[in-house]
Design a protein around this motif. Structure first.
Motif, PDB file in Angstrom:
ATOM      1  N   LEU A 185       0.841  -1.183   0.000  1.00 17.26           N
ATOM      2  CA  LEU A 185       0.000   0.000   0.000  1.00 17.26           C
ATOM      3  C   LEU A 185       0.879   1.237   0.000  1.00 17.26           C
ATOM      4  N   GLN A 186       0.749   2.069  -1.027  1.00 21.51           N
ATOM      5  CA  GLN A 186       1.547   3.291  -1.150  1.00 21.51           C
ATOM      6  C   GLN A 186       0.639   4.448  -1.534  1.00 21.51           C
ATOM      7  N   SER A 187       1.058   5.658  -1.171  1.00 20.84           N
ATOM      8  CA  SER A 187       0.203   6.824  -1.401  1.00 20.84           C
ATOM      9  C   SER A 187      -0.071   7.049  -2.875  1.00 20.84           C
ATOM     10  N   GLN A 188       0.933   6.779  -3.731  1.00 18.16           N
ATOM     11  CA  GLN A 188       0.741   6.878  -5.180  1.00 18.16           C
ATOM     12  C   GLN A 188       1.761   5.982  -5.855  1.00 18.16           C
ATOM     13  N   GLY A 189       1.429   4.703  -5.934  1.00 14.90           N
ATOM     14  CA  GLY A 189       2.372   3.712  -6.448  1.00 14.90           C
ATOM     15  C   GLY A 189       2.655   3.896  -7.920  1.00 14.90           C
TER      16      GLY A 189
END
Length: 327
Positions: free
Chosen positions: A238-242
């Motif tokens: 899970l990343q803020s904007q992969g």
């Protein structure tokens, strides 16, 4: 590309409640500490310098490439490309079997309006220091018209260049000519559908697998005679904007990057022989056994949980792509 709007952040918070596999250990991640790098959009493991990863900002930040030391997260070299004019929207970077860096100026925030895009090729520097390097520029068109794309991959054995376009409802994989021409237009031809909203991709070092990622998941393909054959899903952190993914130089892990200041690069261990896929029963007939993630929550490409499915549905309904476009 601009940062995700508040809506997308809210959707990701919804998904945080979803249970996820824990990391098995292995390759360590790192944080990109250079304050100049706020929109890291591509990632490639160096062939010549162990532990070094190449990245760049997207949009029209300039013709700059940064070499990041994964032990410290610090930039150890900045390369300025010449011979390429003013860059428009650099979105991807890959390294070929010739040890050349291939940079994809292939983004199109107007949603597929530009009649052509560019690829830049330059030798990976043998010494890590700030320097200027002349690049070769290639003009690229697609056989079926303009499109937005953020994933460029060079096959590690054949040297052939591939591009995956970016569409919410699933895009396509395009194959370039056997050899790129710097004097004419290089027409990329569709070879397969991706069934993903692709933000980056990478071939495994042995050339046997292709990994494609998006904001909310990813998919792994076996590479058979120049064509992808879907094998399973990727457990994407899970990343803020992969925005990026690359294999480590030894193929032992997939490294996932994100945009933003002090952006993290997170590892997902590749189990021997699987190329990085997780396999479990799904509606599409694929199977998965929850693979390790990089130490935090993860999304699967087929959105196996209700929270993720809801997030993606809302993103489409509210026109996330339109919010992301830079006019």
């Amino acid at each position: 590309m601009r940062s995700l709007p508040p809506l997308a952040g809210a959707l990701l918070l919804v998904a945080l409640s979803t249970p996820a596999a824990l990391a098995d250990g292995g390759t360590e991640g790192f944080t990109i500490k250079d304050p100049r790098i706020t929109e890291s959009s591509g990632l490639a493991a160096s062939h010549l310098h162990p532990g070094i990863y190449w990245t760049h900002n997207d949009s029209d930040d300039g013709a700059y490439l940064y070499a990041i030391d994964s032990k410290t997260g610090q930039t150890v070299a900045t390369v300025t490309m010449t011979g390429v004019g003013r860059v428009r929207d650099m979105e991807a970077i890959s390294i070929g079997p010739d040890d050349n860096l291939y940079v994809g100026d292939i983004g199109d925030n107007l949603g597929g309006k530009w009649p052509y895009v560019w690829i830049y090729k330059l030798p990976e520097p043998k010494k890590l220091r700030d320097q200027t390097v002349r690049a070769t520029q290639f003009v690229v068109k697609y056989e079926d018209g303009p499109r937005d794309a953020e994933a460029l991959m060079v096959h590690p054995k054949t040297g052939r260049v591939y591009i995956a376009d970016k569409k919410e409802d699933g895009g396509s994989l395009y194959e370039g000519p056997a050899r790129l021409s710097s004097s004419g237009t290089n027409v990329f031809k569709r070879v397969a559908g991706t069934d993903l909203w692709v933000t980056d991709g990478a071939f495994s070092p042995d050339g046997k697998h292709l990994a494609l990622r998006g904001y909310f998941g990813g998919a792994l393909y076996a590479w058979r005679d120049g064509k992808p054959e879907r094998e399973g899903r990727l457990s994407v952190p899970l990343q803020s904007q992969g925005e990026s993914v690359t294999y480590t130089a030894d193929g032992s892990a997939l490294m996932y990057g994100s945009e933003g200041e002090q952006s993290p690069v997170e590892p997902v261990e590749v189990k021997e022989g699987d190329g990085g896929a997780s396999k479990s029963p799904s509606a599409s007939g694929h199977s998965r056994d929850d693979a390790a993630t990089g130490g935090g929550p993860a999304f699967d490409a087929d959105f196996g949980t209700g929270a993720v499915a809801l997030a993606v549905t809302l993103a489409v309904v509210f026109g996330l792509k339109r919010l992301l476009r830079r006019r």
